[in-house]
Motif scaffolding. Structure first.
Motif, PDB file in Angstrom:
ATOM      1  N   ARG A  71      45.730  59.191  49.102  1.00  0.00           N
ATOM      2  CA  ARG A  71      45.901  60.230  49.225  1.00  0.00           C
ATOM      3  C   ARG A  71      44.535  60.975  49.431  1.00  0.00           C
ATOM      4  NH1 ARG A  71      49.082  62.227  45.129  1.00  0.00           N
ATOM      5  NH2 ARG A  71      51.027  61.007  44.415  1.00  0.00           N
ATOM      6  N   ILE A  72      43.266  59.574  48.879  1.00  0.00           N
ATOM      7  CA  ILE A  72      41.710  60.528  49.001  1.00  0.00           C
ATOM      8  C   ILE A  72      41.089  60.195  50.250  1.00  0.00           C
ATOM      9  CG2 ILE A  72      41.162  60.055  46.797  1.00  0.00           C
ATOM     10  CD1 ILE A  72      40.020  57.782  46.996  1.00  0.00           C
ATOM     11  N   GLY A  73      42.315  59.620  50.900  1.00  0.00           N
ATOM     12  CA  GLY A  73      41.906  58.811  52.477  1.00  0.00           C
ATOM     13  C   GLY A  73      41.018  57.813  52.982  1.00  0.00           C
ATOM     14  N   ALA A  74      41.107  57.254  51.981  1.00  0.00           N
ATOM     15  CA  ALA A  74      40.164  56.308  52.035  1.00  0.00           C
ATOM     16  C   ALA A  74      40.499  54.392  51.681  1.00  0.00           C
ATOM     17  CB  ALA A  74      39.270  55.887  50.411  1.00  0.00           C
ATOM     18  N   PRO A  75      39.536  53.983  52.745  1.00  0.00           N
ATOM     19  CA  PRO A  75      39.847  52.208  53.214  1.00  0.00           C
ATOM     20  C   PRO A  75      39.418  51.421  50.941  1.00  0.00           C
ATOM     21  CG  PRO A  75      37.769  52.554  52.868  1.00  0.00           C
ATOM     22  CD  PRO A  75      38.114  54.282  52.601  1.00  0.00           C
ATOM     23  N   LEU A  76      40.640  50.500  52.144  1.00  0.00           N
ATOM     24  CA  LEU A  76      41.516  49.557  50.509  1.00  0.00           C
ATOM     25  C   LEU A  76      40.531  48.255  50.487  1.00  0.00           C
ATOM     26  CD1 LEU A  76      43.363  49.339  47.778  1.00  0.00           C
ATOM     27  CD2 LEU A  76      45.144  49.217  49.724  1.00  0.00           C
ATOM     28  N   ALA A  77      40.032  47.801  49.315  1.00  0.00           N
ATOM     29  CA  ALA A  77      40.484  46.245  49.274  1.00  0.00           C
ATOM     30  C   ALA A  77      40.865  45.999  48.016  1.00  0.00           C
ATOM     31  CB  ALA A  77      38.387  46.293  48.683  1.00  0.00           C
ATOM     32  N   ILE A  78      40.327  44.444  47.749  1.00  0.00           N
ATOM     33  CA  ILE A  78      41.141  43.902  47.012  1.00  0.00           C
ATOM     34  C   ILE A  78      40.401  42.248  46.032  1.00  0.00           C
ATOM     35  CG2 ILE A  78      42.695  41.835  45.768  1.00  0.00           C
ATOM     36  CD1 ILE A  78      44.300  43.213  49.074  1.00  0.00           C
ATOM     37  N   VAL A  79      40.518  42.211  45.042  1.00  0.00           N
ATOM     38  CA  VAL A  79      39.980  41.194  43.756  1.00  0.00           C
ATOM     39  C   VAL A  79      40.726  39.873  43.995  1.00  0.00           C
ATOM     40  CG1 VAL A  79      38.211  40.105  42.343  1.00  0.00           C
ATOM     41  CG2 VAL A  79      38.061  42.636  42.785  1.00  0.00           C
ATOM     42  N   ASP A  80      40.698  39.085  44.309  1.00  0.00           N
ATOM     43  CA  ASP A  80      41.518  38.217  44.178  1.00  0.00           C
ATOM     44  C   ASP A  80      40.879  37.424  42.713  1.00  0.00           C
ATOM     45  OD1 ASP A  80      43.557  36.360  44.262  1.00  0.00           O
ATOM     46  OD2 ASP A  80      43.085  34.803  45.328  1.00  0.00           O
ATOM     47  N   LYS A  81      41.602  37.639  41.868  1.00  0.00           N
ATOM     48  CA  LYS A  81      41.461  36.005  40.540  1.00  0.00           C
ATOM     49  C   LYS A  81      42.122  35.545  40.701  1.00  0.00           C
ATOM     50  CE  LYS A  81      44.100  39.675  38.038  1.00  0.00           C
ATOM     51  NZ  LYS A  81      43.410  40.157  36.417  1.00  0.00           N
ATOM     52  N   ARG A  82      41.319  33.929  40.121  1.00  0.00           N
ATOM     53  CA  ARG A  82      42.797  33.172  39.255  1.00  0.00           C
ATOM     54  C   ARG A  82      42.046  32.411  38.572  1.00  0.00           C
ATOM     55  NH1 ARG A  82      41.837  29.533  45.157  1.00  0.00           N
ATOM     56  NH2 ARG A  82      42.393  31.438  46.583  1.00  0.00           N
ATOM     57  N   ARG A  83      43.317  31.943  37.944  1.00  0.00           N
ATOM     58  CA  ARG A  83      42.678  32.035  36.515  1.00  0.00           C
ATOM     59  C   ARG A  83      42.930  30.322  36.333  1.00  0.00           C
ATOM     60  NH1 ARG A  83      42.795  36.386  32.802  1.00  0.00           N
ATOM     61  NH2 ARG A  83      43.853  38.373  34.034  1.00  0.00           N
ATOM     62  N   GLU A  84      42.934  29.660  35.651  1.00  0.00           N
ATOM     63  CA  GLU A  84      42.933  28.395  34.702  1.00  0.00           C
ATOM     64  C   GLU A  84      43.620  28.490  33.366  1.00  0.00           C
ATOM     65  OE1 GLU A  84      39.021  26.222  34.062  1.00  0.00           O
ATOM     66  OE2 GLU A  84      38.978  26.228  36.343  1.00  0.00           O
ATOM     67  N   ARG A  85      43.692  29.140  32.522  1.00  0.00           N
ATOM     68  CA  ARG A  85      44.785  29.798  31.243  1.00  0.00           C
ATOM     69  C   ARG A  85      44.714  30.922  31.314  1.00  0.00           C
ATOM     70  NH1 ARG A  85      40.057  27.211  29.726  1.00  0.00           N
ATOM     71  NH2 ARG A  85      41.004  25.051  30.033  1.00  0.00           N
ATOM     72  N   VAL A 124      39.223  34.026  33.671  1.00  0.00           N
ATOM     73  CA  VAL A 124      39.395  33.974  34.968  1.00  0.00           C
ATOM     74  C   VAL A 124      38.591  33.071  35.386  1.00  0.00           C
ATOM     75  CG1 VAL A 124      38.695  35.344  36.888  1.00  0.00           C
ATOM     76  CG2 VAL A 124      39.564  36.790  34.986  1.00  0.00           C
ATOM     77  N   SER A 125      38.784  32.341  36.575  1.00  0.00           N
ATOM     78  CA  SER A 125      37.379  31.001  36.591  1.00  0.00           C
ATOM     79  C   SER A 125      37.045  31.173  38.044  1.00  0.00           C
ATOM     80  CB  SER A 125      38.393  29.916  36.846  1.00  0.00           C
ATOM     81  OG  SER A 125      39.553  29.818  37.804  1.00  0.00           O
ATOM     82  N   GLU A 126      38.149  32.311  38.839  1.00  0.00           N
ATOM     83  CA  GLU A 126      37.092  32.798  39.765  1.00  0.00           C
ATOM     84  C   GLU A 126      37.398  34.136  40.933  1.00  0.00           C
ATOM     85  OE1 GLU A 126      37.171  31.361  44.712  1.00  0.00           O
ATOM     86  OE2 GLU A 126      38.364  29.248  43.038  1.00  0.00           O
ATOM     87  N   MET A 127      36.808  34.879  41.052  1.00  0.00           N
ATOM     88  CA  MET A 127      37.184  36.086  41.994  1.00  0.00           C
ATOM     89  C   MET A 127      36.491  36.116  43.616  1.00  0.00           C
ATOM     90  SD  MET A 127      36.534  39.228  39.528  1.00  0.00           S
ATOM     91  CE  MET A 127      38.112  39.564  37.855  1.00  0.00           C
ATOM     92  N   THR A 128      37.397  36.614  43.904  1.00  0.00           N
ATOM     93  CA  THR A 128      37.389  36.524  45.421  1.00  0.00           C
ATOM     94  C   THR A 128      37.452  38.280  46.133  1.00  0.00           C
ATOM     95  OG1 THR A 128      37.182  33.858  45.885  1.00  0.00           O
ATOM     96  CG2 THR A 128      37.427  35.738  48.009  1.00  0.00           C
TER      97      THR A 128
END
Length: 339
Positions: free
Chosen positions: A194-208, A212-216
């Motif tokens: 809608r706003i003509g912007a690029p996209l990124a993702i924060v990948d998160k991993r949970r131990e429980r 959140v144990s890790e974010m990339t």
């Protein structure tokens, strides 16, 4: 049966300010006063809920405005009991306007011997006599299929796009939309388009659960004004951690646009101390005093969109037209000047 001359609104106690704002907007659209039906929604000493409708609703097209936010059980029971009172008073049609649909995060069995509570709530709403549901940004789109009645799911993305175009005028070339997890990519992608912007993702991993144990970060955010987009912010732990990871990845600044500001427990304190410059939420849930006092939390109204959606349902015209920029912009006239 008498002709249905006007849609009639009734509200529980969950978000009275939003209900009154919707009534005011409908009054502007109709050119006549549209008020809330006078009713009594209160509790006995043992906390049983009692409802009494003071006005005649026989043959009327009724809209109950009641998010099922905290306290979710009380607000849900208010909705069901109001619906039962209207049905027994011979209302012609009952539509539940649920700006925030509680229990939506329990939309599937995540492990053995767990419920699908969103389906149970859908069954309760149907059995109470409600014939249509109008809501905003369901946590999972498949919840619409839990109902055996029509469900109109509005989206906050068009409002957010207007707000971003206004507040980031002249800076849109540096804006990057970020999904805080892989599951929210579709929602973030829609706003990015809608706003003509690029996209990124924060990948998160949970131990429980809840940790959140890790974010990339997937994508290059160097020098970008990052806008995190999600539907619910509860304790804000993941959101604030994602903002830190983005800043560490080279982002110039971080903002967040969240449809439903649940903001429970330590959320407001975390947001105040966060590296995020701003958090924008809608008024689907009535904000607490702490939320309204927080300097880096801003609230955008949903009343103009809900008022128009209610009128479209009543008139039998398209609700999905509100997803279009050209249709929504005039509804918010004066609120956002042209970018």
């Amino acid at each position: 049966m008498p002709a249905m001359l006007e849609p009639k609104l009734i509200a529980g106690n969950a978000n009275q300010p939003l209900a009154r704002a919707i009534a005011r907007r409908m009054s502007m659209h109709r050119g006549m006063s549209v008020g809330l039906v006078e009713a009594r929604v209160e509790r006995f000493n043992d906390q049983e809920i009692f409802v009494e409708v003071y006005e005649n609703v026989r043959g009327e097209d009724m809209f109950i405005i009641q998010p099922t936010s905290n306290p979710a059980n009380d607000n849900l029971m208010e909705l069901l009991i109001i619906a039962d009172a209207l049905r027994r008073s011979s209302a012609s049609r009952i539509t539940a306007v649920i700006p925030y649909f509680g229990y939506a995060r329990q939309d599937r069995r995540t492990k053995a011997r767990t419920p699908i509570s969103a389906k149970l709530v859908a069954n309760l709403i149907h059995e109470a006599g409600i014939e249509r549901v109008l809501t905003l940004d369901l946590h999972a789109a498949q919840i619409q299929g839990f109902f055996d009645i029509p469900v109109d799911n509005l989206y906050a993305a068009p409002i957010f796009a207007l707000d971003i175009a206004h507040h980031f005028r002249g800076q849109l070339q540096d804006v990057m939309v970020v999904s805080p997890d892989v599951g929210g990519v579709a929602r973030a992608r829609e706003l990015a388009q809608r706003i003509g912007a690029p996209l990124a993702i924060v990948d998160k991993r949970r131990e429980r659960a809840g940790e959140v144990s890790e974010m990339t970060v997937i994508g290059d955010v160097t020098g970008k004004t990052c806008i995190i987009v999600d539907d619910i912010c509860d304790t804000a732990g993941t959101l604030c951690k994602a903002a830190e990871v983005l800043m560490e990845g080279g982002a110039k600044e971080v903002h967040a646009y969240i449809s439903h500001g649940v903001l429970s427990g330590p959320a407001v304190g975390r947001i105040e101390k966060s590296v995020m410059k701003s958090l924008v939420i809608t008024d689907s849930i009535q904000p607490t005093a702490a939320v309204t006092a927080c300097p880096n939390i801003r609230i955008v109204p949903t009343a103009p969109m809900f008022a128009q959606a209610i009128l479209n349902i009543w008139n039998g015209t398209s609700v999905s037209s509100l997803f279009d920029h050209e249709t929504l912009t005039p509804i918010y006239e004066g609120m956002y000047s042209a970018a």
